[in-house]
Design an enzyme around this catalytic site. Structure first.
Site, short mmCIF file in Angstrom:
data_model
loop_
_atom_site.label_atom_id
_atom_site.label_comp_id
_atom_site.label_asym_id
_atom_site.label_seq_id
_atom_site.Cartn_x
_atom_site.Cartn_y
_atom_site.Cartn_z
N HIS A 61 -68.72 -95.38 -13.29
CA HIS A 61 -70.33 -94.82 -13.39
C HIS A 61 -70.23 -93.92 -14.52
CE1 HIS A 61 -73.55 -92.11 -12.12
NE2 HIS A 61 -73.87 -93.04 -11.36
N ASP A 63 -62.86 -90.27 -8.68
CA ASP A 63 -64.16 -90.29 -8.50
C ASP A 63 -64.24 -90.84 -7.05
OD1 ASP A 63 -66.92 -90.77 -7.90
OD2 ASP A 63 -67.27 -91.56 -9.98
N GLN A 74 -68.43 -92.89 -3.70
CA GLN A 74 -68.70 -94.18 -3.11
C GLN A 74 -67.50 -94.48 -2.09
OE1 GLN A 74 -71.48 -95.52 -3.25
NE2 GLN A 74 -72.25 -94.70 -5.15
N LYS A 89 -74.45 -88.60 -0.71
CA LYS A 89 -73.98 -90.00 -0.35
C LYS A 89 -73.22 -90.20 0.98
CE LYS A 89 -73.86 -91.22 -5.40
NZ LYS A 89 -75.01 -91.94 -5.63
N CYS A 137 -76.18 -97.12 -13.45
CA CYS A 137 -75.58 -96.06 -14.27
C CYS A 137 -74.30 -96.71 -14.34
CB CYS A 137 -75.56 -94.66 -13.39
SG CYS A 137 -77.25 -93.77 -13.59
#
Length: 388
Positions: free
Chosen positions: A105, A182, A185, A208, A346
């Site tokens: 991202h 990261d 998600q 999220k 993104c």
């Protein structure tokens, strides 16, 4: 939406909020609203307990050893910037390298570009194959004595690829290289245990994971956080201030300048508790079924092609349809009450890798159902009819 029942399939962008989250935020503002850490009065004491209890909830959800390893941030983006500027910047010199993957991202690309440009360092990129899997042989080759950090997404927001982060972390650590994960998600879909992963840092966003916007967290190993200087400065991150010298608090507080998003932290704790009540295994099984159903029905559409077919995927289905721009598909689906994302997500380097400018992205959550996959398929057939 447009006179039709809403089918919300844009969960990778943000999730809808359970009643438990809304009630927790409302209760804080109605009963306990005060600033934290500073007051001796009752409301301030209650607000402080609620805020620090939320930190403990995040620690528990991530499997961290110590609540002091949890820094509240505005989300994943701020957490990555914090690591870049407070941890990596002092260690990064001319000729050094930062290593990320080709599926990142923008939030895990641009901070490193800015930092590398300032320090005369180089941003290296791990390639991905046609399926959307990281090429591990290339990853191992790119790790070098000049690599100062690896930043890797656990689950790609554009492809749904689930990366083998535990293996990648071990490979980097064998060469003494720290790793930032990261997990924006990943946390909504997978069980997380930072102790088992042995990651140095892990970041995620509350919105999220069925929590509020404007709140997230950074996990950082205690030893790293103790070495890091503040990313921002101001109130509540200090022990003492004079015009000659300021003494900072210990982590995590030295990284939480100013009045924090107290209600956001309370809402985040409620969201994590809600997910724990359902169970990660049940969530993963449910979403895997939806992903398989959606993939099968999308591929029934003439001219449809999936973008990203990695061996392990979670939560996201990206596709294109010949002759129809993704924005047009998204507009027609919206008229049918179906919310999907259309664009580059993104993740423009991913789009370039597959030779497309954009994709349609359907992303799934705990409240989605097979009936909603059927509604998606009907909307896609209508789009095909409109443009046939």
């Amino acid at each position: 939406v447009h006179g039709r029942p809403l089918v919300y399939l844009d969960n990778a962008a943000t999730t809808q909020k359970p009643t438990a989250v809304l009630e927790a935020i409302d209760a804080f503002y109605r009963r306990d609203c005060a600033n934290v850490h500073r007051g001796v009065h009752t409301l301030s004491q209650r607000a402080t307990v609620a805020y620090e209890s939320a930190r403990t909830a995040v620690k528990r959800h991530l499997g961290a050893r110590d609540s002091r390893e949890i820094v509240f941030t505005r989300g994943t983006t701020e957490a990555i910037n914090l690591v870049a500027w407070s941890f990596v910047r002092p260690r990064l010199g001319e000729g050094d390298e930062v290593l990320i993957s080709a599926m990142e991202h923008h939030s895990n690309i641009v901070p490193w570009q800015l930092l590398c440009a300032e320090r005369g360092a180089t941003l290296r990129v791990i390639p991905i194959d046609d399926r959307g899997d990281v090429i591990l042989e290339e990853y191992e080759r790119l790790l070098s004595e000049r690599t100062r950090i690896v930043g890797i997404t656990w689950v790609s927001n554009a492809l749904g690829t689930v990366n083998p982060v535990r293996e990648m972390i071990a490979t980097a650590h064998a060469k003494g290289i720290p790793v930032l994960v990261d997990a924006a998600q990943a946390v909504p879909h997978l069980a997380v245990d930072v102790e088992k992963l042995d990651c140095d840092f892990l970041a995620f966003s509350g919105h999220k994971v069925y929590g509020p916007t404007g709140i997230g967290a950074l996990y950082g190993k205690r030893a790293h956080l103790l070495e890091m200087q503040p990313y921002q400065s101001g109130g509540d991150m200090i022990l003492s201030v004079s015009f000659e010298r300021t003494v900072y608090q210990e982590p995590p507080y030295r990284f939480e300048a100013g009045t924090p998003n107290i209600a956001g932290a309370v809402g985040l704790a409620a969201a994590l508790g809600y997910l724990e009540g359902i169970g990660h295994e049940a969530i993963a099984d449910h979403e895997r079924r939806l992903l398989d159903e959606a993939a099968a029905k999308v591929l029934e559409l003439p001219g449809a092609r999936l973008i990203g077919t990695a061996r392990h995927r979670s939560g996201v289905l990206s596709f294109v349809t010949n002759g129809i721009h993704p924005h047009d598909v998204g507009t027609i689906l919206d008229a049918e009450g179906v919310a999907v994302r259309a664009g580059h997500h993104c993740a423009q380097p991913v789009m370039k890798r597959y030779g497309v400018s954009a994709t349609v992205r359907a992303s799934f959550g705990i409240y989605n159902s097979s009936d909603e996959i059927d509604a998606l398929a009907r909307g896609l057939r209508k789009a095909r009819e409109v443009f046939s």
